[in-house]
Design a protein around this motif. Structure first.
Motif, mmCIF file in Angstrom:
data_model
loop_
_atom_site.group_PDB
_atom_site.id
_atom_site.type_symbol
_atom_site.label_atom_id
_atom_site.label_comp_id
_atom_site.label_asym_id
_atom_site.label_seq_id
_atom_site.Cartn_x
_atom_site.Cartn_y
_atom_site.Cartn_z
ATOM 1 N N GLU A 53 55.443 15.859 -35.116
ATOM 2 C CA GLU A 53 55.630 15.600 -33.687
ATOM 3 C C GLU A 53 55.931 16.869 -32.895
ATOM 4 O OE1 GLU A 53 58.278 12.694 -30.750
ATOM 5 O OE2 GLU A 53 58.453 12.533 -32.930
ATOM 6 N N ASN A 54 56.777 17.728 -33.435
ATOM 7 C CA ASN A 54 57.197 18.921 -32.711
ATOM 8 C C ASN A 54 56.023 19.857 -32.417
ATOM 9 O OD1 ASN A 54 59.056 20.853 -31.595
ATOM 10 N ND2 ASN A 54 58.830 21.999 -33.500
ATOM 11 N N VAL A 55 55.240 20.170 -33.442
ATOM 12 C CA VAL A 55 54.129 21.106 -33.218
ATOM 13 C C VAL A 55 53.018 20.468 -32.389
ATOM 14 C CG1 VAL A 55 54.564 22.553 -35.236
ATOM 15 C CG2 VAL A 55 53.096 20.556 -35.479
ATOM 16 N N ARG A 56 52.844 19.160 -32.543
ATOM 17 C CA ARG A 56 51.840 18.484 -31.704
ATOM 18 C C ARG A 56 52.207 18.568 -30.229
ATOM 19 N NH1 ARG A 56 51.451 13.273 -31.976
ATOM 20 N NH2 ARG A 56 53.115 12.851 -33.452
ATOM 21 N N PHE A 154 41.886 30.761 -24.080
ATOM 22 C CA PHE A 154 42.292 31.667 -23.008
ATOM 23 C C PHE A 154 43.352 32.645 -23.514
ATOM 24 C CE2 PHE A 154 41.044 28.263 -19.740
ATOM 25 C CZ PHE A 154 39.845 28.895 -19.463
ATOM 26 N N PRO A 155 43.298 33.884 -23.007
ATOM 27 C CA PRO A 155 44.306 34.878 -23.419
ATOM 28 C C PRO A 155 45.717 34.357 -23.191
ATOM 29 C CG PRO A 155 42.560 35.929 -22.153
ATOM 30 C CD PRO A 155 42.321 34.443 -22.054
ATOM 31 N N GLY A 156 46.566 34.605 -24.154
ATOM 32 C CA GLY A 156 47.935 34.136 -24.081
ATOM 33 C C GLY A 156 48.102 32.788 -24.758
ATOM 34 N N ILE A 157 47.130 31.888 -24.547
ATOM 35 C CA ILE A 157 47.199 30.568 -25.176
ATOM 36 C C ILE A 157 46.745 30.658 -26.630
ATOM 37 C CG2 ILE A 157 46.310 28.211 -25.134
ATOM 38 C CD1 ILE A 157 46.130 28.419 -22.110
ATOM 39 N N VAL A 161 48.684 29.443 -30.114
ATOM 40 C CA VAL A 161 48.148 28.475 -31.076
ATOM 41 C C VAL A 161 48.121 29.099 -32.468
ATOM 42 C CG1 VAL A 161 46.163 27.065 -31.736
ATOM 43 C CG2 VAL A 161 46.782 27.285 -29.321
ATOM 44 N N ARG A 162 47.687 30.348 -32.524
ATOM 45 C CA ARG A 162 47.631 31.059 -33.811
ATOM 46 C C ARG A 162 49.031 31.182 -34.418
ATOM 47 N NH1 ARG A 162 44.530 35.347 -32.243
ATOM 48 N NH2 ARG A 162 46.359 36.670 -31.964
ATOM 49 N N GLU A 163 50.010 31.459 -33.569
ATOM 50 C CA GLU A 163 51.383 31.564 -34.046
ATOM 51 C C GLU A 163 51.869 30.219 -34.579
ATOM 52 O OE1 GLU A 163 55.837 32.440 -32.240
ATOM 53 O OE2 GLU A 163 54.102 33.286 -31.211
ATOM 54 N N LEU A 164 51.543 29.134 -33.867
ATOM 55 C CA LEU A 164 51.904 27.800 -34.336
ATOM 56 C C LEU A 164 51.291 27.512 -35.703
ATOM 57 C CD1 LEU A 164 51.597 25.307 -31.320
ATOM 58 C CD2 LEU A 164 53.650 25.869 -32.614
ATOM 59 N N LEU A 173 40.496 31.777 -33.163
ATOM 60 C CA LEU A 173 40.452 30.328 -32.931
ATOM 61 C C LEU A 173 39.100 29.926 -32.346
ATOM 62 C CD1 LEU A 173 41.922 27.563 -32.774
ATOM 63 C CD2 LEU A 173 42.700 28.246 -30.500
ATOM 64 N N VAL A 174 38.359 29.095 -33.055
ATOM 65 C CA VAL A 174 37.064 28.611 -32.567
ATOM 66 C C VAL A 174 37.244 27.390 -31.672
ATOM 67 C CG1 VAL A 174 34.775 27.747 -33.236
ATOM 68 C CG2 VAL A 174 35.900 29.536 -34.598
ATOM 69 N N GLY A 175 38.189 26.538 -31.995
ATOM 70 C CA GLY A 175 38.436 25.377 -31.147
ATOM 71 C C GLY A 175 39.510 24.483 -31.731
ATOM 72 N N VAL A 176 40.048 23.608 -30.886
ATOM 73 C CA VAL A 176 41.031 22.612 -31.304
ATOM 74 C C VAL A 176 40.399 21.240 -31.117
ATOM 75 C CG1 VAL A 176 43.277 21.563 -30.808
ATOM 76 C CG2 VAL A 176 43.023 24.057 -30.753
ATOM 77 N N ILE A 177 40.522 20.396 -32.141
ATOM 78 C CA ILE A 177 39.918 19.071 -32.103
ATOM 79 C C ILE A 177 40.996 18.000 -32.172
ATOM 80 C CG2 ILE A 177 38.129 17.579 -33.082
ATOM 81 C CD1 ILE A 177 37.160 20.434 -32.291
ATOM 82 N N PRO A 178 41.305 17.319 -31.061
ATOM 83 C CA PRO A 178 42.176 16.150 -31.133
ATOM 84 C C PRO A 178 41.468 15.029 -31.907
ATOM 85 C CG PRO A 178 42.057 17.000 -28.888
ATOM 86 C CD PRO A 178 40.973 17.658 -29.672
ATOM 87 N N VAL A 179 42.221 14.328 -32.747
ATOM 88 C CA VAL A 179 41.663 13.257 -33.573
ATOM 89 C C VAL A 179 42.572 12.043 -33.500
ATOM 90 C CG1 VAL A 179 40.974 12.559 -35.912
ATOM 91 C CG2 VAL A 179 40.678 14.947 -35.191
ATOM 92 N N GLY A 180 41.984 10.873 -33.321
ATOM 93 C CA GLY A 180 42.779 9.644 -33.323
ATOM 94 C C GLY A 180 41.895 8.438 -33.108
ATOM 95 N N TYR A 181 42.532 7.279 -33.087
ATOM 96 C CA TYR A 181 41.795 6.041 -32.823
ATOM 97 C C TYR A 181 41.612 5.905 -31.310
ATOM 98 C CZ TYR A 181 42.688 4.988 -37.689
ATOM 99 O OH TYR A 181 42.723 5.054 -39.059
ATOM 100 N N PRO A 182 40.370 5.727 -30.871
ATOM 101 C CA PRO A 182 40.111 5.679 -29.421
ATOM 102 C C PRO A 182 40.858 4.547 -28.731
ATOM 103 C CG PRO A 182 38.056 5.899 -30.661
ATOM 104 C CD PRO A 182 39.144 5.596 -31.658
ATOM 105 N N LYS A 183 41.348 4.846 -27.544
ATOM 106 C CA LYS A 183 41.979 3.831 -26.707
ATOM 107 C C LYS A 183 40.911 3.269 -25.770
ATOM 108 C CE LYS A 183 46.115 4.536 -25.024
ATOM 109 N NZ LYS A 183 47.230 5.070 -24.181
#
Length: 202
Positions: A53-56, A154-157, A161-164, A173-183
């Motif tokens: 939860e914290n890192v998310r 974006f620079p700074g972001i 993310v890399r630090e996390l 970082l090529v990209g971040v993919i959110p994953v879950g059951y669609p609402k």
């Protein structure tokens, strides 16, 4: 599920149920990802899964910051940016039970010499992008939704993310993919251009 079904039903999902995704499903997504083509057989990708939860929450705030920066860059009026913030922070747009961050290790390469820095980098990005597509198609089969997030570059972001992720500056970082059951109901969008507009036979 037939491959055509997965391809035609894949769409960008931005709202997710508050429901955990089983770890075996996450593993299945990454197993599908690493079956993608990889330039020179290097497999220089790294998949970091954010589930606690914290890192998310920290990652979600970085995504929100990136989205706001993106819309400011295209001169979106302030009132529309405020609506975006409301969709994110009140309606939970992009808030997911799992995020998969896909990195490449720029140190892992095949051709020596600075003259090949750019093609090596491009090939690595292409390899990771193909892996992401495999992951997204597998998600459809498992009844999961995904969306590609690029504003975390974006620079700074990206650095945060890399630090996390616990990775050093050699990782990109090529990209971040959110994953879950669609609402709600998932409706794939039609493409704006026809096949004849983008296809050329020579």
């Amino acid at each position: 599920m037939e491959l055509d079904d997965a391809i035609l039903n894949r769409t960008s999902v931005r709202y997710f149920e508050e429901k955990n995704v089983p770890e075996e499903h996450v593993r299945a997504l990454v197993e599908a990802a690493v079956r993608a083509p990889t330039a020179s057989g290097l497999e220089n990708w790294k998949f970091v899964v954010f589930m606690s939860e914290n890192v998310r929450e920290r990652l979600y705030n970085l995504i929100a910051e990136g989205m706001i920066r993106y819309y400011r860059a295209v001169n979106l009026p302030d009132e529309k940016i405020e609506k975006l913030k409301k969709r994110m922070y009140e309606s939970g747009m992009y808030r997911a039970p799992v995020y998969v961050a896909v990195f490449i290790d720029r140190r892992v390469r095949f051709l020596p010499g600075e003259e090949f820095d750019e093609p090596e980098f491009i090939w690595s990005i292409e390899s990771a992008a193909m892996a992401i597509q495999n992951l997204m198609l597998k998600a459809v089969e498992l009844g999961l939704g995904t969306v590609y997030i690029g504003v975390t570059n974006f620079p700074g972001i990206e650095e945060e993310v890399r630090e996390l992720a616990g990775l050093d500056g050699n990782h990109y970082l090529v990209g971040v993919i959110p994953v879950g059951y669609p609402k709600g109901e998932v409706k794939p969008r039609k493409r704006r251009k026809t096949l004849d507009e983008v296809l050329v036979f020579i």
